[in-house]
Design an enzyme around this catalytic site. Structure first.
Site, short mmCIF file in Angstrom:
data_model
loop_
_atom_site.label_atom_id
_atom_site.label_comp_id
_atom_site.label_asym_id
_atom_site.label_seq_id
_atom_site.Cartn_x
_atom_site.Cartn_y
_atom_site.Cartn_z
N THR A 96 0.87 -1.16 -0.06
CA THR A 96 0.06 -0.16 0.00
C THR A 96 0.84 1.04 0.02
OG1 THR A 96 -1.57 -1.28 1.27
CG2 THR A 96 -2.00 1.08 1.27
N LEU A 97 1.34 1.63 -1.14
CA LEU A 97 2.12 2.85 -1.41
C LEU A 97 1.36 4.14 -0.96
CD1 LEU A 97 4.09 1.92 -4.65
CD2 LEU A 97 4.71 1.32 -2.28
#
Length: 245
Positions: free
Chosen positions: A23-24
């Site tokens: 989850t950037l």
């Protein structure tokens, strides 16, 4: 409803890590969770909004879940990461139940587990993008703690995540006391949630309140708060503000 974490762009120069998922950036997020101890147990409140960026896309996202027999978990932040944490906890509770020794994990143990998970993922530069609140009662002992996405954790008589940490905690510090009744505890949480509704753009007027005691836990059906929008500051918010339009 299932939310999937975002993928890294493929790049052959990244080597074997190139196909991993992270989850950037948080995509679908929930806002504040507020919780407090009251005379008989723990009360926790969260609204049901799920924001897609700055758009309130989802209006029925449940962000409080029972964990085992004695604990209740609330989360703000990325919804897909919260679902991943719930998978971890399902495995933990299942493994604990398989011992069939008459014992079960209490809220303190679950909170300690979550602090290790969050800190471990932070050290891998692959954090779970959440702030968590864990409350519960076991053998008459009330427990309430929180842990951030980088593993910072503490216990207290009342906790809050997100904007609630700035807007609700001052109210709780002023009005909370050890012998709060259930009715007074709910009123105090509703006061905090109403302030958050007025001031937090990601909050919606659809919330749930959960309670957990020695007898068990209950999560209320969704309901709305009574609000008042005729305050002069709401009608003309930029009046007197230097440099405003």
């Amino acid at each position: 409803m299932n939310f999937t974490a975002s993928k890294q762009p493929e790049n052959c120069l990244l080597g074997p890590e190139s196909d991993s998922q992270r989850t950037l950036y948080p995509y679908v997020t929930g806002t504040s969770v507020v919780a407090l101890k009251y005379k008989d147990g723990i009360l926790m409140a969260a609204d049901m909004g799920g924001s897609y960026g700055s758009t309130l896309r989802y209006k029925s996202v449940e962000r409080m879940k029972p964990i085992g027999k004695h604990s209740l978990l609330g989360a703000s932040g990325e919804i897909s990461d919260f679902q991943e944490i719930l998978k971890y906890l399902d495995e933990l509770i299942l493994y604990d139940n398989m011992w069939d020794d008459g014992n079960s994990l209490g809220p303190k143990e679950v909170h300690n587990y979550l602090t290790r998970v969050m800190y471990n993922r932070r050290n891998k530069f692959n954090p779970l993008w959440n702030s968590l609140v864990l409350g519960g009662v076991k053998k008459g002992e009330k427990y309430l703690g929180t842990v951030s996405m980088i593993g910072v954790n503490f216990e207290d008589n009342h906790v809050a995540t997100g904007f609630g940490n700035h807007l609700a905690r001052p109210i709780l510090r002023q009005e909370w006391h050890e012998n709060l009744s259930f009715e007074d505890g709910v009123k105090l949480l509703e006061k905090c949630m109403r302030v958050l509704l007025y001031r937090d753009r990601s909050a919606i007027n659809k919330l749930q309140i959960a309670k957990i005691t020695e007898e068990g836990m209950t999560i209320s059906p969704p309901y709305s708060l009574k609000t008042y929008w005729e305050f002069s500051a709401f009608e003309n918010p930029t009046q007197g503000a230097v440099g405003s339009w």
